[in-house]
Enzyme design. Sequence first.
Site, PDB file in Angstrom:
ATOM      1  N   SER A 234      31.572  13.686 -18.263  1.00 32.39           N
ATOM      2  CA  SER A 234      32.121  12.331 -18.180  1.00 32.39           C
ATOM      3  C   SER A 234      31.288  11.410 -19.056  1.00 32.39           C
ATOM      4  CB  SER A 234      32.087  11.828 -16.732  1.00 32.39           C
ATOM      5  OG  SER A 234      32.693  10.558 -16.638  1.00 32.39           O
ATOM      6  N   GLU A 235      31.970  10.571 -19.823  1.00 30.81           N
ATOM      7  CA  GLU A 235      31.262   9.776 -20.832  1.00 30.81           C
ATOM      8  C   GLU A 235      30.288   8.763 -20.265  1.00 30.81           C
ATOM      9  OE1 GLU A 235      35.634   8.288 -21.321  1.00 30.81           O
ATOM     10  OE2 GLU A 235      34.626  10.089 -20.632  1.00 30.81           O
ATOM     11  N   ASN A 236      30.371   8.461 -18.964  1.00 33.65           N
ATOM     12  CA  ASN A 236      29.391   7.555 -18.385  1.00 33.65           C
ATOM     13  C   ASN A 236      28.050   8.229 -18.117  1.00 33.65           C
ATOM     14  OD1 ASN A 236      30.817   8.960 -16.327  1.00 33.65           O
ATOM     15  ND2 ASN A 236      30.029   7.563 -14.785  1.00 33.65           N
TER      16      ASN A 236
END
Length: 216
Positions: free
Chosen positions: A49-51
């Site tokens: 996940s890009e976070n």
Amino acid sequence: MSIQKRSREDIAKIIAQDIPEGSYVNLGIGLPTNVAKYLPQDKEIILHSENGILAFGPPPTESEEDQDLVNAGKQPITLLEGGCYMHHGDSFDIMRGGHLDICVIGAFQVAVNGDLANWYTGKEDDIPAVGGAMDLAVGAKSIYVYMEHITRQGEPKIVSQLTYPITGEQCVNRIYTDLCIIELDHGQAKVIEIVDGLSFDELQAVTGCPLMDVRH
């Protein structure tokens, strides 16, 4: 025979089954996050996940939710054994550096040549927010689009040429909709599966580009 359109959950189940073992996969915000719920437990598939999370699992039960453990869409997730957190910059290095095998992403439109439009319809009252979509479109080795086949107004979402602002050029490999599965290959839209009760001609009538029937 009546047409049995696939539900959003049914589409997610099919995509989950089609992801090869050992893949590093990003699930885009929105519909694609459903895929995490249906990944086979006997396969090792590493979700990103890009976070800033690597190796997360399906959503927790309500009593086990941790507000500090969420995906990029701010939905609660679980962390698998060996999973880790990282700086946002490192997370985007994974996306841009070609380390993701597959990105499952939503779309407003997909063109027959693989062009993707998924962040902005161009309407004046829309708030454009591309997020990491452009990075994923160019960084992932394969792009799987997860969407419904037509808009609420009955317009095709698979088209000959985009009319919405582009996210990435010639990046989409496969499209999963409530009506079919399509492989995009060198400017051709190859239909590899259609839902029961729908003919190829009926599918073509609700698609905005020429289709090729390659079902066996």
